[in-house]
Scaffold this active site. Sequence first.
Site, mmCIF file in Angstrom:
data_model
loop_
_atom_site.group_PDB
_atom_site.id
_atom_site.type_symbol
_atom_site.label_atom_id
_atom_site.label_comp_id
_atom_site.label_asym_id
_atom_site.label_seq_id
_atom_site.Cartn_x
_atom_site.Cartn_y
_atom_site.Cartn_z
ATOM 1 N N SER A 153 0.866 -1.182 0.000
ATOM 2 C CA SER A 153 0.000 0.000 0.000
ATOM 3 C C SER A 153 0.898 1.227 0.000
ATOM 4 O O SER A 153 2.005 1.188 0.558
ATOM 5 C CB SER A 153 -0.872 0.012 1.261
ATOM 6 O OG SER A 153 -1.513 1.261 1.404
ATOM 7 N N TYR A 166 -2.387 0.459 10.432
ATOM 8 C CA TYR A 166 -2.380 -0.163 9.093
ATOM 9 C C TYR A 166 -1.060 0.166 8.390
ATOM 10 O O TYR A 166 -0.406 -0.718 7.833
ATOM 11 C CB TYR A 166 -3.575 0.375 8.300
ATOM 12 C CG TYR A 166 -3.673 -0.114 6.878
ATOM 13 C CD1 TYR A 166 -4.081 -1.409 6.588
ATOM 14 C CD2 TYR A 166 -3.369 0.744 5.810
ATOM 15 C CE1 TYR A 166 -4.178 -1.849 5.274
ATOM 16 C CE2 TYR A 166 -3.467 0.312 4.497
ATOM 17 C CZ TYR A 166 -3.876 -0.984 4.232
ATOM 18 O OH TYR A 166 -3.974 -1.418 2.928
#
Length: 284
Positions: A153, A166
């Site tokens: 990501s 995250y």
Amino acid sequence: MATEDVILRPLRSFFRGRTLLVTGASSGIGYDIALVLGGLGAKAALLARRQPLLDNLASAIRDEGGSALVLAADITEREAVLDAVKRALSDFGHIDILVNSAGIVRPGAVETMDPQEARRMFEVNVLGTLHAIQAVLPSMRQAGSGNIVNIGSLAGRRGVPALGGYSGSKFALVGLTEALRVELFGSRIHVALVMPGVVDTPMLRSDGRPEHHRLFSDMIPAMPVRWVTWAVIAALTLGLTEVDVPPGAAVLEKLAAFFPGLSDAALAMGNRLWEWAAGRRRHV
Ligand SMILES: NC(=O)c1ccc[n+]([C@@H]2O[C@H](COP(=O)([O-])OP(=O)(O)OC[C@H]3O[C@@H](n4cnc5c(N)ncnc54)[C@H](OP(=O)(O)O)[C@@H]3O)[C@@H](O)[C@H]2O)c1
């Protein structure tokens, strides 16, 4: 004939007969990768917990003329992953391509986040991926070739507010992937990272998410999931080690690292804007 068909057709010879294991195949990015590569002729093993969704995907792949194997398993349970991979190996003989897409997000400010939620993200996003890699690698070593693609990501290159836990898990995944790439250097087992920004998947749309996260996805235009599938195809067919989605996005992240104070300020302003907009929403 659709433009996409014209582009995909030459890829059939690359993927036909190749064996593929996709984690997180029941939804979003993993689902689309398995569907497209299965449709291109790869034999797809589909791993996630929700078996009915995997069964539907397997039918869709078979309808396209491909073959699919459903492996319902929790990626955080190491033995279950080892068993699932054993099944895939006994059905397919070997696994040419592993795509690690299983992942979760639990938004929250670092200051107040629930450590159990942070732990769960690391269990799924990092340790789950490690389980799949370690389950598949011995057979790739034996075959002397293979491909591993990890879905990272952009939040794994730059920490962003409300996604600190995250981001931490995706930074860990990036580190693990880069180290593995060096360990396997010269082995003919290719390791790639695909680094998406915000993608339109159920991860963003779920009504159960805290308001801040829904707002985040409402305010930043989400990319179609197919863009990530194309990035995975590019990594596999061109032997790329890292593909950003959209292209070049991580370059901006890397440049921003030269001016950390400036990029912190820009992100902080963005975050305050989100909070302000969230406050307004609560009152309408
Ligand atoms: N959407 C985005 O904006 C975005 C951006 C950058 C990176 N990513 C990354 O892309 C990957 C896929 O995300 P997505 O957007 O496609 O999300 P999604 O639609 O929510 O799909 C997540 C997938 O992970 C699987 N999964 C979650 N926990 C699992 C577990 N314990 N065991 C096995 N499978 C598990 C889910 O299957 P089950 O629930 O059936 O187990 C599902 O198939 C993730 O790694 C995510 O971090 C997403």
